[in-house]
Design an enzyme around this catalytic site. Sequence first.
Site, PDB file in Angstrom:
ATOM      1  N   GLY A   1      -0.374   4.050  -9.234  1.00  0.00           N
ATOM      2  CA  GLY A   1      -1.622   4.331  -8.526  1.00  0.00           C
ATOM      3  C   GLY A   1      -1.568   3.896  -7.073  1.00  0.00           C
ATOM      4  O   GLY A   1      -2.053   4.600  -6.175  1.00  0.00           O
ATOM      5  N   THR A   2      -0.972   2.743  -6.819  1.00  0.00           N
ATOM      6  CA  THR A   2      -0.915   2.223  -5.458  1.00  0.00           C
ATOM      7  C   THR A   2      -0.129   3.163  -4.545  1.00  0.00           C
ATOM      8  O   THR A   2      -0.582   3.499  -3.442  1.00  0.00           O
ATOM      9  CB  THR A   2      -0.268   0.824  -5.456  1.00  0.00           C
ATOM     10  OG1 THR A   2      -1.099  -0.056  -6.238  1.00  0.00           O
ATOM     11  CG2 THR A   2      -0.134   0.274  -4.053  1.00  0.00           C
TER      12      THR A   2
ATOM     13  N   THR B   1      15.781   9.590  -6.918  1.00  0.00           N
ATOM     14  CA  THR B   1      16.022  10.061  -8.280  1.00  0.00           C
ATOM     15  C   THR B   1      14.848   9.688  -9.176  1.00  0.00           C
ATOM     16  O   THR B   1      14.405   8.538  -9.185  1.00  0.00           O
ATOM     17  CB  THR B   1      17.333   9.462  -8.826  1.00  0.00           C
ATOM     18  OG1 THR B   1      18.390   9.844  -7.950  1.00  0.00           O
ATOM     19  CG2 THR B   1      17.631   9.965 -10.225  1.00  0.00           C
TER      20      THR B   1
ATOM     21  N   CYS C   1      -9.080 -11.543  -7.051  1.00  0.00           N
ATOM     22  CA  CYS C   1      -9.396 -12.836  -6.459  1.00  0.00           C
ATOM     23  C   CYS C   1      -8.793 -13.949  -7.308  1.00  0.00           C
ATOM     24  O   CYS C   1      -9.197 -14.171  -8.443  1.00  0.00           O
ATOM     25  CB  CYS C   1     -10.910 -12.984  -6.382  1.00  0.00           C
ATOM     26  SG  CYS C   1     -11.462 -14.521  -5.681  1.00  0.00           S
TER      27      CYS C   1
END
Length: 391
Positions: free
Chosen positions: A74-75, A243, A331
């Site tokens: 996702g990042t 790859t 956090c």
Amino acid sequence: MRPRDVIYFDFAATTPLDERVLQIMQPYWNEAFGNPSSIHAYGQTAEATLDDARQLSAAFLNARPAEILFTSGGTESDNLALRGVALARRAQTGADTLLISPVEHPAVTQTARQLVDVFGFKLKFLPTDCYGQVEAQSVEAELCDGTALVSVIYANNEIGSINPIAEIGAICRQRNIPFHSDAVQAAAHLPMNVAADAVDLLSIGAHKLYGPKGVGALYVRAGTPLLNLQTGGGQENGRRAGTENIAYIAGMAEALRLTREEAPGRRQQMICLRDEIIQQVLSIIPGAVLTGHPSNRLPNHASFALDHVNGNLLLMLLDQAGFACSSGSACKVGNPKPSEVLAVLGLPASYAYGSLRITLGKTSTQEEVEKLLTTLPGLVARARKLKTGEA
Ligand SMILES: *Cc1c(COP(=O)(O)O)cnc(C)c1O
């Protein structure tokens, strides 16, 4: 190895791999180990697997296979969407303003900040209401010719609220401005349809829906300007070199297929458990408020802010008592900065450190929820006393 006797209520952080996904991945480590770029039989087998995975991923999103780009999660999908589109759009049109919601995942927010600090872009935040939701009209009001891209999270990871993505998409499409949505949380629970939602880019990740960590996808609608950020070989249609991780990609595709088939059937049961948690916490714990929308939220997601509670302390007490919960943001202990998402909700300062997120998964049961609800009020009271030095 499994932390024994700790009940897991943190499915928004990550999920266990589905056994069936593990099975699908097995051959690609040693038997079917070929490189999809190779001409020979080993390469052909790998390429066929990659093609199938792309078909399945496209079907999951109602996209075309050529519009699916595999990433490391996702990042990376968020990074590629924001940086790739911002840089390409500015080069093409001169547009240099990013318009994002204030409730984005850090993968979006921090990428936008870097585009400002290092690459000279301008950044505008959309307004949100007291549930942390973006109204489509406010997007309309903020759009201008200089807008390079709009990014609004599909459903928020900390507070669960779902945004009106199709409405925002329609507005951006009308003005021909690329629209990205981070659907990493939403894809596990809501039907995805990039055509109906009129999004140009959409991020998903496998480990939030019982797939492996370290793999995701970015939907890029045909014709969307996107600068290639990872240069090298011609993989992924020349848009993301390197790859391909066939085992992970095949695993993600299977996880997506299973989610599409099975998530709708789990939905109602999950909503019942979620609403029991919400209703009980609000009625038996003094000084508890719900964060995010009461009903237009992810079906597995209950999140709260607690008056005069140190959220991290409460999480440690919960862990000792056998419950794995979360504050919703990354956090950590020793980092007492309240989350940016909570900050936009307009809560009194005494609630700022007391966030608690309880997220359910497909294995969660009524019994588990009841155990948690029996224990939680006492732990909240203890956390309040410990903080004020009374115990
Ligand atoms: C987990 C998450 C991400 C990051 O995905 P990774 O695959 O862990 O990199 C991005 N956005 C949202 C909304 C998430 O919940």
